[in-house]
Design an enzyme around this catalytic site. Structure first.
Site, PDB file in Angstrom:
ATOM      1  N   HIS A  68       0.818  -1.221   0.000  1.00 27.42           N
ATOM      2  CA  HIS A  68       0.000   0.000   0.000  1.00 27.42           C
ATOM      3  C   HIS A  68       0.849   1.267   0.000  1.00 27.42           C
ATOM      4  O   HIS A  68       0.339   2.351  -0.300  1.00 27.42           O
ATOM      5  CB  HIS A  68      -0.988  -0.002   1.178  1.00 27.42           C
ATOM      6  N   ASP A 113       0.003  -7.585   1.310  1.00 28.89           N
ATOM      7  CA  ASP A 113       0.484  -6.202   1.371  1.00 28.89           C
ATOM      8  C   ASP A 113       2.014  -6.173   1.351  1.00 28.89           C
ATOM      9  O   ASP A 113       2.668  -5.876   2.345  1.00 28.89           O
ATOM     10  CB  ASP A 113      -0.066  -5.534   2.636  1.00 28.89           C
ATOM     11  N   SER A 206       4.607   2.018   8.367  1.00 26.70           N
ATOM     12  CA  SER A 206       4.221   1.052   7.339  1.00 26.70           C
ATOM     13  C   SER A 206       5.400   0.706   6.443  1.00 26.70           C
ATOM     14  O   SER A 206       6.196   1.572   6.077  1.00 26.70           O
ATOM     15  CB  SER A 206       3.100   1.627   6.465  1.00 26.70           C
TER      16      SER A 206
END
Length: 252
Positions: A68, A113, A206
């Protein structure tokens, strides 16, 4: 725990029916300073000249991160800062030549992801810049792991200096059970969960590394709220995704 990235907003709406607790930026909660020489595989992925996500050095040319972080972004806007204690200065800033997101990446549920990117020039390894080995087996429940990143700290401001926090792995089945707030639809077979009281990782982290015994076991993916006992952090399971990582790194 905040949801890690705008792409997860739909997930939160489905999960809770209320996006009021979604935070646009997150943080390592309960963390402490981490010297880059003690986590030399950590990098900052910069988009439009600002820190967007963490990443992990796989080789002199390949960086691993969360899908992402790169999904539908322009490669011309991307650079990677390596060997730096701070995300906004120091080390070396390297342009990105290409990237690949997992073919099964799902921006709605953040399954698969994971992504790799290729740098425009090879890195020079040293004390503050080095690759990390990929785990070949998934960590068992209760394993102590370390997450690092530049996400916001407890005071709500983006951390200039690299932070770390120690967590414990939660068995995937337990994480997907009614004991916690997600459910089986959100905790995929390619994920692992980790948590600790008063410690967590969020949005600015992230794509960064989850490490056990000097091996990369996970990539920071998503979660809800920060350091909430009912919502563990969810990470891409590197051991499960290792064949894809190796193949994509060789092909990109």
């Amino acid at each position: 725990m905040a949801v890690y990235g705008i792409v997860a907003t739909v997930l939160v709406l489905l999960l809770l029916g209320d996006a009021s607790d979604v935070e646009a930026t997150g943080r390592i909660i309960g963390g402490s300073d981490q010297l880059i020489r003690n986590a030399p595989w950590q990098v900052s992925i910069q988009i439009s000249a600002r820190h967007e996500c963490g990443g992990v050095i796989y080789s002199k040319e390949i960086i691993i991160t969360a899908g992402h972080c790169l999904h539908e972004r322009s490669v011309t806007l991307m650079k990677v800062r390596v060997g730096a204690q701070n995300h906004n200065y120091g080390g070396t800033l390297v342009p990105v030549a290409a990237y690949k997101v997992h073919e099964q990446f799902d921006s709605r549920f953040l399954h698969y992801d994971i992504a790799v990117l290729r740098l425009s020039t090879p890195l020079t390894f040293g004390l503050s810049t080095r690759a990390i080995n990929l785990a070949s087996t998934s960590p068992s429940g209760g394993t102590t792991v370390t997450v690092t990143g530049w996400g916001h700290t407890d005071n709500g401001a983006l951390s200039d200096s690299l932070q770390k926090a120690q967590l414990q792995i939660i068995d995937r089945g337990e994480c997907a059970s009614q004991k916690f707030g997600y459910g089986a639809d959100f905790v995929g077979e390619e994920t692992i969960c980790a948590a600790s009281t008063d410690a967590d990782a969020c949005t600015g982290d992230s794509g960064g590394p989850l490490v056990a015994s000097s091996q990369l076991v996970g990539i920071v993916s998503w979660g809800y709220r920060c350091a909430d006992d009912n919502y563990p952090g969810v990470y891409a399971d590197v051991a499960i995704l290792r064949p894809w990582i190796v193949k994509a790194a060789n092909a990109i």
